[in-house]
Write a protein that holds these residues in place. Structure first.
Motif, PDB file in Angstrom:
ATOM      1  N   THR A  18       0.812  -1.214   0.000  1.00 51.48           N
ATOM      2  CA  THR A  18       0.000   0.000   0.000  1.00 51.48           C
ATOM      3  C   THR A  18       0.845   1.263   0.000  1.00 51.48           C
ATOM      4  OG1 THR A  18      -1.669  -1.216   1.262  1.00 51.48           O
ATOM      5  CG2 THR A  18      -1.915   1.166   1.130  1.00 51.48           C
ATOM      6  N   LEU A  19       1.854   1.327   0.872  1.00 46.76           N
ATOM      7  CA  LEU A  19       2.704   2.519   0.961  1.00 46.76           C
ATOM      8  C   LEU A  19       3.450   2.806  -0.345  1.00 46.76           C
ATOM      9  CD1 LEU A  19       3.907   4.805   2.679  1.00 46.76           C
ATOM     10  CD2 LEU A  19       5.643   3.188   3.469  1.00 46.76           C
ATOM     11  N   PRO A  20       4.163   1.833  -0.931  1.00 52.98           N
ATOM     12  CA  PRO A  20       4.839   2.124  -2.210  1.00 52.98           C
ATOM     13  C   PRO A  20       3.857   2.498  -3.316  1.00 52.98           C
ATOM     14  CG  PRO A  20       5.711   0.118  -1.218  1.00 52.98           C
ATOM     15  CD  PRO A  20       4.488   0.485  -0.435  1.00 52.98           C
ATOM     16  N   ARG A  21       2.690   1.879  -3.303  1.00 51.04           N
ATOM     17  CA  ARG A  21       1.714   2.202  -4.355  1.00 51.04           C
ATOM     18  C   ARG A  21       1.287   3.662  -4.265  1.00 51.04           C
ATOM     19  NH1 ARG A  21      -4.439  -0.228  -4.819  1.00 51.04           N
ATOM     20  NH2 ARG A  21      -5.080   1.000  -6.623  1.00 51.04           N
ATOM     21  N   GLY A  22       1.021   4.138  -3.055  1.00 47.80           N
ATOM     22  CA  GLY A  22       0.619   5.524  -2.896  1.00 47.80           C
ATOM     23  C   GLY A  22       1.705   6.493  -3.301  1.00 47.80           C
ATOM     24  N   VAL A  23       2.938   6.198  -2.898  1.00 43.45           N
ATOM     25  CA  VAL A  23       4.063   7.066  -3.252  1.00 43.45           C
ATOM     26  C   VAL A  23       4.249   7.112  -4.763  1.00 43.45           C
ATOM     27  CG1 VAL A  23       6.565   7.365  -3.086  1.00 43.45           C
ATOM     28  CG2 VAL A  23       5.249   6.723  -1.054  1.00 43.45           C
ATOM     29  N   LEU A  24       4.244   5.946  -5.399  1.00 40.92           N
ATOM     30  CA  LEU A  24       4.446   5.892  -6.847  1.00 40.92           C
ATOM     31  C   LEU A  24       3.306   6.562  -7.602  1.00 40.92           C
ATOM     32  CD1 LEU A  24       5.867   2.267  -7.232  1.00 40.92           C
ATOM     33  CD2 LEU A  24       7.106   4.428  -7.451  1.00 40.92           C
ATOM     34  N   GLN A  25       2.098   6.479  -7.050  1.00 40.87           N
ATOM     35  CA  GLN A  25       0.965   7.130  -7.704  1.00 40.87           C
ATOM     36  C   GLN A  25       1.149   8.644  -7.702  1.00 40.87           C
ATOM     37  OE1 GLN A  25      -2.904   6.458  -5.852  1.00 40.87           O
ATOM     38  NE2 GLN A  25      -3.839   6.233  -7.867  1.00 40.87           N
ATOM     39  N   ILE A  26       1.561   9.191  -6.581  1.00 45.72           N
ATOM     40  CA  ILE A  26       1.796  10.641  -6.500  1.00 45.72           C
ATOM     41  C   ILE A  26       2.925  11.052  -7.437  1.00 45.72           C
ATOM     42  CG2 ILE A  26       2.459  12.530  -4.972  1.00 45.72           C
ATOM     43  CD1 ILE A  26       1.299  10.831  -2.640  1.00 45.72           C
ATOM     44  N   VAL A  27       4.019  10.299  -7.409  1.00 45.24           N
ATOM     45  CA  VAL A  27       5.171  10.622  -8.266  1.00 45.24           C
ATOM     46  C   VAL A  27       4.790  10.516  -9.736  1.00 45.24           C
ATOM     47  CG1 VAL A  27       7.484   9.871  -8.955  1.00 45.24           C
ATOM     48  CG2 VAL A  27       6.867   9.957  -6.524  1.00 45.24           C
ATOM     49  N   PHE A  28       4.072   9.458 -10.091  1.00 44.20           N
ATOM     50  CA  PHE A  28       3.700   9.243 -11.496  1.00 44.20           C
ATOM     51  C   PHE A  28       2.876  10.403 -12.038  1.00 44.20           C
ATOM     52  CE2 PHE A  28       0.384   7.806 -14.447  1.00 44.20           C
ATOM     53  CZ  PHE A  28       1.167   7.407 -15.516  1.00 44.20           C
ATOM     54  N   PHE A  29       1.838  10.785 -11.320  1.00 42.30           N
ATOM     55  CA  PHE A  29       0.961  11.839 -11.834  1.00 42.30           C
ATOM     56  C   PHE A  29       1.641  13.205 -11.817  1.00 42.30           C
ATOM     57  CE2 PHE A  29      -2.545   8.794 -10.784  1.00 42.30           C
ATOM     58  CZ  PHE A  29      -3.040   8.703 -12.071  1.00 42.30           C
ATOM     59  N   THR A  30       2.554  13.428 -10.877  1.00 38.65           N
ATOM     60  CA  THR A  30       3.286  14.692 -10.872  1.00 38.65           C
ATOM     61  C   THR A  30       4.222  14.784 -12.068  1.00 38.65           C
ATOM     62  OG1 THR A  30       3.203  14.748  -8.450  1.00 38.65           O
ATOM     63  CG2 THR A  30       4.792  16.184  -9.520  1.00 38.65           C
ATOM     64  N   VAL A  31       4.958  13.713 -12.320  1.00 36.62           N
ATOM     65  CA  VAL A  31       5.856  13.685 -13.482  1.00 36.62           C
ATOM     66  C   VAL A  31       5.060  13.775 -14.774  1.00 36.62           C
ATOM     67  CG1 VAL A  31       7.524  12.275 -14.746  1.00 36.62           C
ATOM     68  CG2 VAL A  31       7.649  12.411 -12.246  1.00 36.62           C
ATOM     69  N   LEU A  32       3.938  13.058 -14.830  1.00 34.47           N
ATOM     70  CA  LEU A  32       3.094  13.102 -16.024  1.00 34.47           C
ATOM     71  C   LEU A  32       2.586  14.513 -16.286  1.00 34.47           C
ATOM     72  CD1 LEU A  32       1.638  11.523 -18.286  1.00 34.47           C
ATOM     73  CD2 LEU A  32      -0.258  11.193 -16.691  1.00 34.47           C
ATOM     74  N   GLY A  33       2.173  15.201 -15.230  1.00 31.45           N
ATOM     75  CA  GLY A  33       1.708  16.572 -15.399  1.00 31.45           C
ATOM     76  C   GLY A  33       2.790  17.478 -15.946  1.00 31.45           C
ATOM     77  N   GLY A  34       4.027  17.273 -15.480  1.00 35.96           N
ATOM     78  CA  GLY A  34       5.126  18.076 -15.992  1.00 35.96           C
ATOM     79  C   GLY A  34       5.444  17.783 -17.443  1.00 35.96           C
ATOM     80  N   VAL A  35       5.340  16.521 -17.838  1.00 34.50           N
ATOM     81  CA  VAL A  35       5.637  16.137 -19.220  1.00 34.50           C
ATOM     82  C   VAL A  35       4.565  16.660 -20.173  1.00 34.50           C
ATOM     83  CG1 VAL A  35       5.839  14.176 -20.795  1.00 34.50           C
ATOM     84  CG2 VAL A  35       6.970  14.102 -18.566  1.00 34.50           C
ATOM     85  N   VAL A  36       3.312  16.530 -19.769  1.00 34.11           N
ATOM     86  CA  VAL A  36       2.206  16.906 -20.655  1.00 34.11           C
ATOM     87  C   VAL A  36       2.026  18.417 -20.744  1.00 34.11           C
ATOM     88  CG1 VAL A  36      -0.291  16.755 -20.972  1.00 34.11           C
ATOM     89  CG2 VAL A  36       1.005  14.726 -20.296  1.00 34.11           C
ATOM     90  N   ALA A  37       2.090  19.094 -19.599  1.00 32.97           N
ATOM     91  CA  ALA A  37       1.756  20.519 -19.568  1.00 32.97           C
ATOM     92  C   ALA A  37       2.925  21.425 -19.191  1.00 32.97           C
ATOM     93  CB  ALA A  37       0.597  20.746 -18.599  1.00 32.97           C
ATOM     94  N   GLY A  38       4.097  20.873 -19.004  1.00 34.21           N
ATOM     95  CA  GLY A  38       5.248  21.700 -18.668  1.00 34.21           C
ATOM     96  C   GLY A  38       5.513  21.736 -17.167  1.00 34.21           C
ATOM     97  N   ASP A  39       6.709  22.208 -16.817  1.00 39.83           N
ATOM     98  CA  ASP A  39       7.110  22.228 -15.419  1.00 39.83           C
ATOM     99  C   ASP A  39       6.177  23.069 -14.561  1.00 39.83           C
ATOM    100  OD1 ASP A  39       9.216  20.543 -15.862  1.00 39.83           O
ATOM    101  OD2 ASP A  39      10.708  22.153 -16.076  1.00 39.83           O
ATOM    102  N   GLY A  40       5.547  24.064 -15.158  1.00 37.38           N
ATOM    103  CA  GLY A  40       4.645  24.910 -14.394  1.00 37.38           C
ATOM    104  C   GLY A  40       3.424  24.184 -13.892  1.00 37.38           C
ATOM    105  N   HIS A  41       3.124  23.033 -14.474  1.00 33.11           N
ATOM    106  CA  HIS A  41       1.946  22.262 -14.080  1.00 33.11           C
ATOM    107  C   HIS A  41       2.278  21.213 -13.020  1.00 33.11           C
ATOM    108  CE1 HIS A  41      -2.214  21.062 -14.828  1.00 33.11           C
ATOM    109  NE2 HIS A  41      -1.837  19.794 -14.805  1.00 33.11           N
ATOM    110  N   ARG A  42       3.549  21.049 -12.679  1.00 30.61           N
ATOM    111  CA  ARG A  42       3.940  20.004 -11.732  1.00 30.61           C
ATOM    112  C   ARG A  42       3.317  20.226 -10.356  1.00 30.61           C
ATOM    113  NH1 ARG A  42       8.849  19.479 -10.131  1.00 30.61           N
ATOM    114  NH2 ARG A  42       9.005  17.206  -9.982  1.00 30.61           N
ATOM    115  N   ALA A  43       3.282  21.463  -9.909  1.00 27.73           N
ATOM    116  CA  ALA A  43       2.708  21.750  -8.593  1.00 27.73           C
ATOM    117  C   ALA A  43       1.219  21.416  -8.580  1.00 27.73           C
ATOM    118  CB  ALA A  43       2.936  23.215  -8.224  1.00 27.73           C
TER     119      ALA A  43
END
Length: 267
Positions: A40-65
């Motif tokens: 459960t713990l690694p899944r939650g961490v990876l989910q947050i990291v995945f969507f943050t990185v994805l947001g940066g890739v799709v919409a630029g670094d300004g969207h990471r936050a």
């Protein structure tokens, strides 16, 4: 004692506390420390990291936050809070619903009391996941700024949990008890505004406006930006209360069904 006799308030409080203690033991049996630590713990961490990185890739670094805040909400609800549906599932699979519905305590109150430890443990786990993900993403500063908004995240988790219990209870007799919560998770992920900002797709905004998380996330984003956030927070609270009412109605429906058919096998 019959089910029509009114219990003293002190007795109700004591039985509710005992039910929460039972829920804690039930949670411990379903989620062992090893399973929590290595799954459960690694899944939650990876989910947050995945969507943050994805947001940066799709919409630029300004969207990471923006994506990081949304990833936190999704990890809290669809990963950590979804365990509350084990409460109605357990009554179905172990055939214990009849004992609850014929007792002196309100069935919905017992369900919510048993679900509380799942919600509390999920929120504690969420805080740990958020801290680890923030370190991995070098977003510790944003994580610190989010600390005052933890009550809003707790409200989002509560609303999602209550709606999940309602969905599982309402569909448990239709053999769709697994499908309904998973569908709710997908709709929440899509319509919450976690990664797709409001105003892009009309029907997504419409569906999200009546589901938990969307208004809470909007309040958090507004608060971080220094804009008024109280209205969105009140809307999130209203949806949370509506979800609780839906759960009560689902319990009433299943109780009447069981009384009418004379059994609780939910076939």
């Amino acid at each position: 004692m019959t089910t029509r006799e009114r219990l003293p308030a002190s007795t109700v409080l004591w039985r509710t506390a005992e039910t929460m203690r039972l829920g804690r033991r039930e949670f411990a049996s379903n989620y062992t420390p090893a399973a929590t630590l290595f799954a459960t713990l690694p899944r939650g961490v990876l989910q947050i990291v995945f969507f943050t990185v994805l947001g940066g890739v799709v919409a630029g670094d300004g969207h990471r936050a923006y994506a990081f805040v949304g990833g936190l909400a999704i990890a809290l609800t669809t990963t950590n809070t979804v365990g509350v549906i084990n409460v109605p599932f357990g009554d179905k699979y172990f055939g214990t619903f009849w004992r609850i519905r014929t007792g002196a305590m309100p069935v919905a109150l017992l369900q919510y009391a048993r679900a509380a430890p799942y919600l509390i443990a999920g929120f504690v786990l969420f805080i740990i996941e958020a801290a680890i993900a923030a370190l991995l993403l070098d977003m510790s500063g944003l994580a610190v700024r989010l600390l005052p908004w933890l009550p809003l995240f707790a409200l989002m988790a509560c609303g999602y949990a209550l709606l999940g219990i309602a969905a599982a209870t309402a569909t448990i007799a239709k053999r769709a008890d697994v499908l309904a919560p998973n569908l709710l998770a997908c709709l929440t992920m899509l319509c919450s505004g976690a990664f797709l900002p409001p105003g892009r797709v009309g029907w997504v905004d419409a569906v999200g406006s009546v589901l938990p998380v969307r208004h809470g996330l909007a309040a958090v984003h507004a608060g971080l930006a220094g804009r008024p956030w109280q209205t969105e927070a009140l809307l999130e609270l209203a949806i949370c209360l509506a979800s609780a009412v839906l759960g009560i109605l689902a319990v009433i429906m299943q109780t009447r069904r069981a009384t009418r058919h004379g059994h609780d096998d939910f076939a």
